[in-house]
Design a protein around this motif. Structure first.
Motif, short mmCIF file in Angstrom:
data_model
loop_
_atom_site.label_atom_id
_atom_site.label_comp_id
_atom_site.label_asym_id
_atom_site.label_seq_id
_atom_site.Cartn_x
_atom_site.Cartn_y
_atom_site.Cartn_z
N VAL A 101 0.86 -1.18 0.00
CA VAL A 101 0.00 0.00 0.00
C VAL A 101 0.89 1.22 0.00
O VAL A 101 1.94 1.23 0.65
N MET A 102 0.50 2.24 -0.76
CA MET A 102 1.20 3.51 -0.65
C MET A 102 0.36 4.47 0.18
O MET A 102 -0.74 4.85 -0.21
N ASP A 103 0.92 4.85 1.34
CA ASP A 103 0.27 5.81 2.23
C ASP A 103 0.72 7.21 1.82
O ASP A 103 1.90 7.55 1.95
N MET A 104 -0.22 8.00 1.28
CA MET A 104 0.14 9.34 0.81
C MET A 104 -0.39 10.42 1.75
O MET A 104 -0.54 11.57 1.36
N GLY A 105 -0.69 10.05 2.99
CA GLY A 105 -1.20 11.02 3.94
C GLY A 105 -2.71 11.08 3.87
O GLY A 105 -3.39 10.30 4.52
N SER A 108 -4.58 6.78 0.35
CA SER A 108 -3.65 5.69 0.13
C SER A 108 -4.16 4.86 -1.04
O SER A 108 -5.34 4.92 -1.39
N HIS A 109 -3.25 4.12 -1.66
CA HIS A 109 -3.64 3.28 -2.79
C HIS A 109 -2.69 2.11 -2.88
O HIS A 109 -1.61 2.12 -2.28
N GLY A 110 -3.08 1.11 -3.62
CA GLY A 110 -2.24 -0.06 -3.79
C GLY A 110 -1.40 0.04 -5.05
O GLY A 110 -1.17 1.13 -5.58
N ILE A 131 4.21 2.01 -8.67
CA ILE A 131 3.74 2.87 -9.76
C ILE A 131 4.09 4.33 -9.53
O ILE A 131 3.90 5.15 -10.42
N MET A 132 4.60 4.67 -8.37
CA MET A 132 5.14 6.01 -8.16
C MET A 132 6.17 5.96 -7.04
O MET A 132 6.27 4.97 -6.32
N ALA A 133 6.94 7.04 -6.91
CA ALA A 133 7.97 7.11 -5.88
C ALA A 133 7.37 7.69 -4.60
O ALA A 133 6.36 8.39 -4.65
CU LIG Z 1 1.01 7.23 -4.49
#
Ligand SMILES: [Cu+2]
Length: 280
Positions: A101-105, A108-110, A131-133
């Motif tokens: 999971v990407m926690d972006m504050g 969040s997305h997988g 898919i992103m940094a």
């Molecule tokens: Cu992201």
């Protein structure tokens, strides 16, 4: 420069919106049912000592460590997860499951990821498309969640830097919305004809299924000298979103690979993907 900037921002917003919609509606289900991990029967060994240790955690009875070949960037990456006893001896009967999971504050997305492969001796291979940094001041970034023996939940923060040049690029398609195209070639390659791999994943709410039934047309070009090369071969599907073709670099120098997605003989990607490659 400007278009790259806007491209990044629009991609970010697209993903952020998707993630926001997901979190509001609560639809989608990103968990995998823990079952026996598939055994890798291919004859190869992984030398743990040649890998970089990304993170580790100690439990009551076990230690779980995350390794990679090199520092991780925003592309299709292979990660190794090792389960040992506290004395460092391999745990041979470990059952492991994971997701990312990407926690972006705010959101969040997988991201796309493949099932774990059991390499034996408590060593597992995971394959994830970042898919992103990670972004400064935006949440914790990418988190690897692992579940050991169906009970112990462990999370690892993954330092995902931006891949330069880009190796995973989103592109709009006619039927499948935004598709993530990942080039598996190293940044530096040798001259001559060689196999070229891609993975394709689409988005379905917060899951990213592998995308089959496409072909990836490959064209090579040397911008400085204004020529291409003969004998490139379109990448053909091998299942699970994996594609393999051929690219032929006829001399050393800076090349680009132009890739286009085809389905049923029709070009369906909305723009040409460009991957720079240094040929040494
Ligand atoms: Cu992201």
């Amino acid at each position: 420069m400007k278009s790259i900037y806007f491209g990044k921002v629009s991609m970010l917003l697209g993903i952020a919106c998707m993630a926001l919609v997901y979190s509001l509606t609560g639809c989608g289900n990103n968990t995998q049912t823990p079952k026996k991990n598939p055994i890798d029967t291919a004859v190869h060994t992984v030398d743990i000592n040649a890998l970089i240790r990304i993170a580790d955690t100690t439990l009551t009875d076990n230690k779980v460590s995350v390794f990679a070949q090199d520092s991780l960037t925003s592309k299709n990456e292979t990660i190794y997860i090792q389960v040992t006893g506290l004395d460092g001896a391999p745990t041979t009967d470990a059952l492991l499951d994971y997701d990312v999971v990407m926690d972006m504050g705010m959101v969040s997305h997988g991201g796309p990821y493949y099932p774990l492969v059991d390499l034996g001796n408590g060593l597992f291979k995971a394959e994830v498309v970042f898919i992103m940094a990670n972004m400064d001041d935006m949440g914790e970034g990418w988190v690897l969640h692992t579940i050991l023996n169906k009970k112990d939940s462990l999370s690892f923060l993954l330092p995902i830097a931006e891949a330069k040049p880009a190796r995973t690029i989103p592109v709009g398609t006619k039927d499948d919305g935004q598709v993530f195209v990942s080039l598996l070639l190293p940044n530096e390659v040798q001259t001559g004809a060689q196999s070229i791999g891609f993975t394709l994943h689409r988005m379905d709410h917060n899951v990213f299924p592998p995308l089959d039934n496409y072909t990836v047309e490959v064209e090579s070009f040397m911008p400085d000298m204004d020529h291409g090369s003969p004998n490139n071969e379109t990448a053909i599907g091998e299942g699970n979103g994996r594609y393999n073709g051929k690219v032929n670099f006829t001399m050393k120098g800076s090349w680009i690979i132009k890739a286009n997605l085809f389905k049923n003989g029709e070009k369906v990607s909305q723009e040409e993907l460009v991957f720079p490659v240094e040929v040494k």
